[in-house]
Design a protein around this motif. Structure first.
Motif, PDB file in Angstrom:
ATOM      1  N   GLU A 122      42.820  79.050  -1.130  1.00  0.00           N
ATOM      2  CA  GLU A 122      42.354  77.656  -0.683  1.00  0.00           C
ATOM      3  C   GLU A 122      43.393  77.049  -0.595  1.00  0.00           C
ATOM      4  OE1 GLU A 122      39.757  76.989  -3.838  1.00  0.00           O
ATOM      5  OE2 GLU A 122      37.909  77.259  -2.526  1.00  0.00           O
ATOM      6  N   TYR A 128      44.833  73.164  -0.026  1.00  0.00           N
ATOM      7  CA  TYR A 128      44.416  71.691  -0.340  1.00  0.00           C
ATOM      8  C   TYR A 128      45.503  70.853   0.001  1.00  0.00           C
ATOM      9  CZ  TYR A 128      41.308  74.227  -3.593  1.00  0.00           C
ATOM     10  OH  TYR A 128      40.333  75.181  -4.144  1.00  0.00           O
ATOM     11  N   ILE A 145      44.345  67.667   1.470  1.00  0.00           N
ATOM     12  CA  ILE A 145      43.512  66.767   0.827  1.00  0.00           C
ATOM     13  C   ILE A 145      44.294  66.035  -0.248  1.00  0.00           C
ATOM     14  CG2 ILE A 145      41.595  66.851  -0.796  1.00  0.00           C
ATOM     15  CD1 ILE A 145      40.563  69.264   0.627  1.00  0.00           C
ATOM     16  N   ALA A 200      37.340  67.530   2.408  1.00  0.00           N
ATOM     17  CA  ALA A 200      36.923  68.588   1.242  1.00  0.00           C
ATOM     18  C   ALA A 200      35.663  69.125   1.334  1.00  0.00           C
ATOM     19  CB  ALA A 200      36.995  67.855  -0.066  1.00  0.00           C
ATOM     20  N   GLN A 221      35.840  71.446   4.309  1.00  0.00           N
ATOM     21  CA  GLN A 221      36.537  72.744   3.942  1.00  0.00           C
ATOM     22  C   GLN A 221      35.434  73.460   2.820  1.00  0.00           C
ATOM     23  OE1 GLN A 221      40.765  71.473   2.925  1.00  0.00           O
ATOM     24  NE2 GLN A 221      40.428  73.327   2.353  1.00  0.00           N
ATOM     25  N   ASN A 222      34.526  72.809   2.190  1.00  0.00           N
ATOM     26  CA  ASN A 222      33.802  73.664   1.281  1.00  0.00           C
ATOM     27  C   ASN A 222      32.503  74.085   1.982  1.00  0.00           C
ATOM     28  OD1 ASN A 222      32.734  74.356  -1.375  1.00  0.00           O
ATOM     29  ND2 ASN A 222      31.774  72.474  -1.607  1.00  0.00           N
ATOM     30  N   SER A 263      33.216  76.479  -2.853  1.00  0.00           N
ATOM     31  CA  SER A 263      34.563  76.314  -3.737  1.00  0.00           C
ATOM     32  C   SER A 263      34.088  75.395  -4.851  1.00  0.00           C
ATOM     33  CB  SER A 263      35.515  75.644  -3.277  1.00  0.00           C
ATOM     34  OG  SER A 263      36.812  75.190  -3.979  1.00  0.00           O
ATOM     35  N   THR A 292      36.167  74.376  -7.191  1.00  0.00           N
ATOM     36  CA  THR A 292      37.172  73.213  -7.271  1.00  0.00           C
ATOM     37  C   THR A 292      36.925  71.976  -6.102  1.00  0.00           C
ATOM     38  OG1 THR A 292      39.004  74.697  -7.611  1.00  0.00           O
ATOM     39  CG2 THR A 292      39.639  72.461  -6.745  1.00  0.00           C
ATOM     40  N   LEU A 293      36.499  72.362  -5.146  1.00  0.00           N
ATOM     41  CA  LEU A 293      35.968  71.143  -3.943  1.00  0.00           C
ATOM     42  C   LEU A 293      34.666  70.354  -4.342  1.00  0.00           C
ATOM     43  CD1 LEU A 293      37.184  72.859  -0.543  1.00  0.00           C
ATOM     44  CD2 LEU A 293      38.126  71.055  -1.873  1.00  0.00           C
ATOM     45  N   LEU A 348      43.099  69.626  -8.107  1.00  0.00           N
ATOM     46  CA  LEU A 348      43.375  70.297  -6.908  1.00  0.00           C
ATOM     47  C   LEU A 348      44.841  70.799  -7.056  1.00  0.00           C
ATOM     48  CD1 LEU A 348      42.827  67.533  -4.325  1.00  0.00           C
ATOM     49  CD2 LEU A 348      41.594  69.809  -4.206  1.00  0.00           C
TER      50      LEU A 348
END
Length: 117
Positions: free
Chosen positions: A23, A25, A28, A58, A61-62, A67, A69-70, A103
């Motif tokens: 991923e 980031y 972000i 975010a 992207q998710n 994800s 994390t996201l 992140l």
């Protein structure tokens, strides 16, 4: 022949299950850092704008995957925006710092943050 085929299949499944999640980031993180700079300068409008953009990115992207994390970061961004709108840039900055920590956490070989099970 069947024994050879059956011995190779589990290996392929194990490799797929253990592959790290790649991923990116970067964008972000950059927006989060801009938000922190705005908070340090006391510019609530710029802070809310940068965090809002990071939150949107975010979320975007998710949407292509799921994800963890996201998902965590999205909650921290929402808290940051809420705090800033309530006039508490310090609390908002702390929420963005927590998001940045999430992140930038170093990932282990199977995509989990190191030290977690």
């Amino acid at each position: 022949m069947a024994a050879l085929l059956l011995s190779v299949l589990p290996l392929g499944a194990a490799m797929a299950a253990g592959s790290p999640i790649n991923e990116d980031y970067t964008a972000i993180i950059k927006l989060s850092q801009q938000a922190l700079e705005s908070a340090k300068q006391g510019n609530a409008d710029a802070f809310v704008k940068a965090v809002g953009e990071a939150q949107s990115l975010a979320k975007e992207q998710n949407s292509t995957g799921n994800s963890v994390t996201l998902g965590r970061v999205g909650g921290k961004f929402r808290a940051a925006v809420g705090a800033a709108k309530a006039g508490n840039l310090t609390e908002g900055g702390q929420a963005v710092e927590a998001a940045l920590a999430e992140l930038t956490k170093k990932k282990g070989p199977i995509g989990r943050a190191e030290g977690t099970q």
